[in-house]
Structure formats: structure tokens, C-alpha cells
Design an enzyme around this catalytic site. Structure first.
Site, short mmCIF file in Angstrom:
data_model
loop_
_atom_site.label_atom_id
_atom_site.label_comp_id
_atom_site.label_asym_id
_atom_site.label_seq_id
_atom_site.Cartn_x
_atom_site.Cartn_y
_atom_site.Cartn_z
CG LEU A 10 -1.85 -1.21 1.33
CD1 LEU A 10 -2.65 -1.15 2.62
CD2 LEU A 10 -2.78 -1.32 0.13
CB SER A 14 3.58 1.76 4.51
OG SER A 14 4.52 0.75 4.19
CG ASP A 22 4.53 3.71 -4.77
OD1 ASP A 22 3.64 3.33 -5.55
OD2 ASP A 22 5.46 2.99 -4.37
#
Length: 395
Positions: free
Chosen positions: A122, A124, A169
Site C-alpha cells: 500500500l 507505506s 507512489d
């Protein structure tokens, strides 16, 4: 935030001028493994991520503690950054290292961070990096804009941490808006924020996060090897066409047209042909997905996500047995419009767009089916349903 305030008082006592910041996790519904080749990508941020509570230090000292990881990270922004220590503080040190190249930093950061989900797929790391860049910017008054936050977080991850990724990202963490799809060209950083159905229809889905129970760190996987394979494929195609070559680190598949690839695909070693085939087909899926999104066709968009995952498995050759099992279960689960591996697809999680009315049934069915095959993960397998979110910002 209550536990962050309590932790801050425990570590540091009372703090003056405390700042609160939320940096969301992200998913990429379409655009897997192409940002490092300057491809087209899409993304959402969602309402789970990393919370920051911090204050400035006049001495330049950084003191950061985490409620998710062990260790108090300490260094000083007024001195050169130490070498990597192979812990979560490397992301903080990396952000400082990137900023120090262009700015004279005087004030440090003292604070607490907390992640709201297990780690795996995800981004992080991007949430942590972008949040810390913004924290340092805040206390030092650097005046960074959004693209600069993305740039410094990306430089930190690539050149200090050592993961050869693109800007997908960081762009999702910074640029996303809660009711829109981020559509980004990573070659020139041009982007659009597209409303679903041209803004005439409400979002018909929630984001489903399916954690396999197996965590991973990308710097310990084949991620960097795949990046090198893509660059080598581009180099081969340029050589077939007698195109002057650049150094391999500066070479991207986006430098070569799909027509050139189709002319020479049969000549290429299978491994490199498959990597290139994934790149070109995935960029096509991103463009097709943007059109489906704009016309409000969530089922067509979801089908493209399934096709993306098939290409990730067959052409990009990533995915663990656990993730492949979840993917196969998702494909036969009513109420799931589409899904695929999240992040790089090396362990971690799968993501899906789901019908909110079917949440309970989806959770029960996927859990039962997965644990039939992998009962050893009964205490670590988790499912979450989330809403879309704005990008990183102060609260």
C-alpha cells in the site's frame, strides 16, 4: 490521534506548537510496474495511512518514535546524514539527505508516527516519506509545492534507500482527491484528476484490501531485478532499430514505440519480451481504464484490473502463491468488480473495487476460501474496506 498525544507526552513531555498531519496509503488500480519505465499510471489514495504528530526543535535535532515500529530515531538536520541503518528510520534519513542537497536546514522535528494498517503493498514507505518531507518543510519554512514534495520523497527512496521505483507512489500520496481518479504520465509528470462518470454519478464502490498475512519489504525482493530487465528490453529494441543507445540507467521502455516492439518481439529472449509486453499492454489498459472511468462504467474498469493482474503474473512474473490464491478467489466472488495485486505483487496484499452492499458477504466468502488453503494465516489474514481520500495534508 489521542494515542499519539499520549505517546508524545510519554516520550517528550509537553510540546509547543504541535502539528498534526495525515499521509494516506495508496492503491494503483491500473498501471502496475510501469512507472519506472515512464509509463501511464492511475491511482487512488484512501482513508487509511500514517498519522504524524510533531513539533519543531531549534537545535536541529530529529527525534522520531513510532507506534508501529520499534526504536527512537535520532539525528540532526544540521549535520551530514549517516549511512543507512536498515530500519524504518532510513526513510526519514533519506528524506533529510534529499532535502539537504538543495536547502540549508536549521530546525529539526520531534514527534510520533503511527500506521493504521499492516505493511504490504500500500506504499507505506511513500506515505512515511511524503509526510516527513512535509514535516521538515513546515518547521523550516521551505515553501515546497506538491511536485517538489513528490520529487524529494522519490529521490530519497531511489538514491538513499535503494529502491529503483518511479513516482507513482509519491504522486498518489500527494496529488489524489477523494472523489477522483489520478491519471498520470510519469514521463513528464502531467496529470489529470478525473471525476467518475464526468462528475454526474456517485462512486459505486469501496476499496477492498486483502492482506495475505505475509508481509514483505521490496528491497528484499526481485523488484530491482525486474526494473533492470525492463531497461534491458528497451536497450535491445533500440539496438534492433540502430537507435543510438544511452547508458542503461537512463534507458526506458517508454523511449521505444509499441510498433517497434511488435516488429522485434519474436527475436527477443522470452524473459525480456514478456517484460516489454507487460509494459505496452498495461499502458493501453490505463488509457482504456480512464475512458471507462469517465463514462461511469465500473464493470469495464474492474475487468481491466483483472486483466492487469493476469499480465503481472504471466508477463511480469510476480506474485506469491498466497496472492495468486486471493486473486483467484476474488475473480469468483460476487460483488467484486475487479482486483489485482497491490504494490509490486511480491507478497503483501491484493486490492479490489467492491460493491458496498456486498461487504459482509465478500468478507465471509474470501476469508473462508483463503483459510481453506492457508489455515496457518488465520491470525494474520485481514480484510479492510476503505473510502477514497485526499492526499497528504495537515489536519
Amino acid at each position: 490521534m489521542t494515542d499519539l498525544f499520549q505517546a508524545y507526552r510519554t516520550f517528550f513531555g509537553k510540546g509547543d506548537a504541535l502539528y498534526q498531519l495525515f499521509s494516506p496509503y495508496r492503491i494503483c488500480p491500473l498501471g502496475a510496474h510501469v512507472d519506472h519505465q515512464h509509463g501511464l499510471v492511475s491511482g487512488f489514495a484512501f482513508n487509511s495511512g500514517i498519522e504524524y504528530l510533531f513539533s519543531a526543535t531549534e537545535t536541529g535535532k530529529v527525534e522520531m518514535a513510532s507506534l508501529s515500529f520499534e526504536g527512537l530515531m535520532t539525528f540532526n538536520v544540521q549535520r551530514p546524514v549517516d549511512e543507512k541503518q536498515n530500519n524504518w528510520g532510513d526513510y526519514l534519513r533519506g528524506a533529510m539527505w534529499a532535502l539537504q542537497r538543495d536547502f540549508r536546514l536549521t530546525k529539526g522535528v520531534r514527534g510520533i508516527v503511527k500506521g493504521s494498517m499492516p505493511i504490504g503493498g500500500l506504499s507505506s514507505s511513500a506515505a512515511l516519506l511524503c509526510g516527513f518531507v512535509m514535516a521538515v518543510d513546515k518547521v523550516n519554512g521551505l515553501g515546497l509545492d506538491k511536485m517538489q514534495v513528490i520529487h524529494y520523497a522519490s529521490v530519497a527512496e531511489r538514491e538513499y534507500v535503494g529502491l529503483n521505483n518511479g513516482i507513482l507512489d509519491q504522486a498518489c500520496v500527494v496529488l489524489c482527491e477523494a472523489d477522483k481518479l489520478l491519471y498520470l504520465d510519469t514521463r513528464n509528470s502531467r496529470y489529470e484528476l478525473l471525476p467518475f462518470g464526468n462528475g454526474k454519478e456517485p462512486l459505486p464502490f469501496k476499496v477492498g484490501i486483502f492482506f495475505s498475512g505475509v508481509t514483505r519489504k521490496l528491497t528484499g525482493t526481485d523488484y530491482n531485478l525486474r526494473v533492470s530487465e525492463c531497461k534491458t528490453a528497451a536497450w535491445m529494441l533500440q539496438a534492433y532499430e540502430d537507435i543510438p543507445l544511452k547508458e542503461l540507467p537512463d534507458t526506458r521502455l517508454r523511449d521505444v514505440t509499441e510498433e517497434v516492439f511488435e516488429r522485434h518481439e519474436a527475436m527477443m529472449p522470452k524473459r525480456f519480451a514478456k517484460r516489454a509486453r507487460h509494459f505496452y499492454s498495461e499502458c493501453d489498459r490505463v488509457a482504456d481504464g480512464a475512458e471507462a472511468w469517465k463514462r461511469g462504467d465500473i464493470r469495464a474498469f474492474g475487468q481491466l484490473m483483472f486483466e492487469s493482474c493476469e499480465s503481472s503474473m504471466n508477463n511480469y512474473e510476480c506474485g506469491s502463491p498466497e496472492l495468486i490464491e486471493i486473486y483467484n478467489i476474488m475473480r469468483r466472488t460476487p460483488g467484486i468488480y475487479g482486483g489485482r495485486f497491490s504494490g509490486a505483487g511480491f507478497k503483501g496484499a491484493c486490492i479490489a473495487l467492491v460493491d458496498p452492499k456486498e461487504e459482509a458477504a465478500i468478507k465471509q466468502y474470501v476469508t473462508e476460501e483463503y483459510l481453506k488453503v492457508y489455515p496457518q494465516y488465520k491470525d494474520s489474514f485481514e480484510i479492510f474496506f476503505c473510502d477514497l481520500s485526499n492526499g497528504v495534508d495537515f489536519l
